[in-house]
Every structure is written in C-alpha cells, then in structure tokens.
Design an enzyme around this catalytic site. Structure first.
Site, short mmCIF file in Angstrom:
data_model
loop_
_atom_site.label_atom_id
_atom_site.label_comp_id
_atom_site.label_asym_id
_atom_site.label_seq_id
_atom_site.Cartn_x
_atom_site.Cartn_y
_atom_site.Cartn_z
N LEU A 253 12.64 22.20 23.87
CA LEU A 253 13.67 21.30 24.39
C LEU A 253 13.03 19.92 24.37
CD1 LEU A 253 16.56 21.30 25.56
CD2 LEU A 253 15.54 21.52 27.83
N ASP A 254 13.59 19.00 23.56
CA ASP A 254 12.86 17.76 23.31
C ASP A 254 12.64 16.94 24.58
OD1 ASP A 254 15.02 15.70 23.58
OD2 ASP A 254 15.88 16.77 21.88
N LYS A 255 11.71 16.01 24.48
CA LYS A 255 11.25 15.23 25.63
C LYS A 255 12.39 14.48 26.31
CE LYS A 255 7.79 11.69 26.80
NZ LYS A 255 6.69 10.83 26.27
N ASP A 256 13.38 14.04 25.53
CA ASP A 256 14.47 13.23 26.06
C ASP A 256 15.63 14.08 26.57
OD1 ASP A 256 13.07 10.92 25.42
OD2 ASP A 256 13.84 10.94 23.36
N SER A 257 15.48 15.41 26.56
CA SER A 257 16.52 16.32 27.05
C SER A 257 16.01 17.05 28.28
CB SER A 257 16.90 17.33 25.97
OG SER A 257 17.33 16.67 24.79
#
Length: 316
Positions: free
Chosen positions: A172-176
């Site tokens: 789950l990407d850093k910005d999510s």
C-alpha cells in the site's frame, strides 16, 4: 577332694588373667561402632570443590547462517558466499558460516535482503502470526528496518512485540492509508498475490473535482496505463489496459473501486489517464477482511475467521 577342687579353681584363675588382655571392654567397643566410616576416594573425587560436577551442554539458539540459504544454494556454495563477504547480518560481517541468525535479524546477499525465514519455515518451532494494520500516511510497506518510516518500526512503536519477523502481504503506497495485512507465513503472499490467484481489494477514492458518470464507466471498463512490472529483479515498463472492475459512486468526488489486479500505483494512474488527481486513497477491505473499526494507525491480531480466510487461499 577339697584340695583337688581348690587346685582346679586356681588354674582357671591363672588362665583368665593371661587371656584378658586380648578382650575389648564394652565401652571401648561401642565407641568404635559409632564412628562414621571414612569416605572412599571415589566419593571425594566427585564432590571435591576442585572437581565440581560437569554441567550439561547448552543448546545453541538460532539458525546457522549457511543454512539460511539451503533452499537456494548448496552448503558449499553458501559457505563460499559468506567467505567472499557477500553476506551481511544486520549490516555487519558475520562470524563465519556458523554464525547464529535470530528471527529478528536482517540477512542480505550482495546488498539485497534475503528472506531466509520464508525458506526455513517450521510450523512446530515458529507459530504463524497474522496481523492487520490500519496503515497511516507516510508509512512504507517494507520490512527493511534500515529504511526510514518502515512499517515494522511503526508497528513496534505502536506496541506490537514480535518474536519472529513478519512481512506485508502486498503493498500500500506511502501516500495511501488503510488496511494492510502482515504475517510470518511465507506461503500466503504467493497464494494471494500471484496474477492467477489475486484476491479482490476494495478502495475508497477521493479525487480533486467532480467525477463524471461517463468517467466512472470508463474506469469500470478499463483504461490504458503504463506501469513498471518487476520480475526476477528486472524492472520493465508495461503499457496495457486495466482489467474490468466494479466502480460505485459515493459522493461528488468520491467512489468505491474493487480491483482483482495490483499494478503499481494503479488507481492513481487510472485517474490520471482521465485527467483527475487522487487526493485521498484508502483501502478498506482485502479478500473479505475489513478494517473492523480499527482506528487510524492501530493494529490487531486477525481473528480465527480471518485466519481461515487467509489459509483458504492456500487450497485454491
């Protein structure tokens, strides 16, 4: 008659006086019987302070470093890797092939982390752990603790105590933010993330402006995007349409999307292809497992029902 009798008594008296020196009095005999016998030399040698009893051998804890590679290298090849200084433990050179590795250690080969626990799983010695986490923004889904803001350090600071290393199941990407599962069961990622076995994931998406109905329909039908695919540690660009998916409006700028594939930053790129910017992306569900009222940044162990859901993927 009387004289002969007196003479016999006289002889007996003389005989008694001569032999009395060979008898021991009862008092002297009793003193000998109460004395303790001298200890034998064998007992002295066992209990002497100079010869204390030997302790049983202690069991060495941990896995021999060269055995970490048993599924990918022969013992001789593993020894050669270690001797050539290509293997590090927690960023430091090991003490030879017999160096003992603990579950919490990080082993790298040529600078790349080597997942030795996935190849050395033993159900009887290392019980599986399954955790779900409401990942906050800014946390990176990596088990490499040398990377700032890694998910393992975030969990530890939130109170999770680990006896063995766990790994994120997917990314789950850093910005999510939102649901991410973690486990030390190395079978699970392969079973739920491979392209032919990928499980559904549900996201709530907020974009920067009102999203048109026809754009929601386009997202559902699939749009062409370019992502980076990595196989055998080689990264290659992939330009292809996304698979059809379910999309439902939740508000003027919000919608729910259900994906069965997991291309890198897929939802953001799908929205960009239609000239929208994603301002918030939250994963709310993965293969039927939900956040279950987990607060932002909180974690909990998976329930028996959720563990059964994960394990069912091993049989499909």
């Amino acid at each position: 008659m009387k004289s002969s009798t007196s003479f016999s008594l006289f002889l007996l008296l003389c005989l008694f006086q001569k032999t009395s020196q060979f008898f021991i009095s009862p008092s002297v005999a009793s003193s000998y019987s109460t004395r303790s016998p001298a200890p034998s030399s064998s007992l002295l040698s066992c209990n002497s302070p100079s010869n204390p009893p030997s302790n049983p051998p202690t069991t060495q804890v941990g896995l021999r470093l060269n055995k970490c590679f048993k599924r990918t290298h022969s013992r001789r090849a593993a020894d050669a890797l270690i001797a050539a200084d290509r293997v590090l433990v927690n960023g430091q050179p090991p003490n030879g092939a017999g160096h003992r590795v603990q579950p919490s250690d990080i082993v790298t080969l040529d600078g790349v982390e080597y997942d030795f626990q996935e190849f050395n799983t033993d159900d009887s010695k290392s019980p599986y752990v399954y955790v779900k986490y409401n990942k906050p923004l800014g946390t990176i889904c990596t088990s490499d603790r040398t990377i700032t803001d890694n998910i393992i350090s975030a969990l530890r600071s939130s109170g999770l105590k680990l006896s063995s290393r766990i790994y994120p199941i997917g990314r789950l990407d850093k910005d999510s933010h939102g649901l991410i599962l973690l486990s030390n069961d190395g079978r699970i990622p392969n079973s739920v993330l491979r392209s032919e076995k990928k499980k559904s994931k549900i996201y709530h998406v907020t974009v920067d402006r009102y999203i048109e109905d026809y754009d929601l329909a386009a997202l559902s039908a699939g749009v062409v995007i370019t992502t980076v695919a990595q196989r055998d540690k080689v990264k290659k660009p992939l330009t292809a349409p996304t698979l059809p998916c379910s999309v439902k409006r939740l508000g003027l700028r919000e919608f729910k999307i259900v994906l069965n594939e997991g291309r890198n930053r897929q939802i953001r790129k799908m929205c960009e292809a239609l000239d929208y910017d994603v301002v918030e992306l939250q994963r709310t569900e993965f293969m039927g497992i939900t956040l279950d009222n987990l607060e932002y940044g909180e974690w909990k162990y998976c329930s028996d029902e959720e563990i059964n859901i994960l394990k069912s993927a091993l049989n499909n």
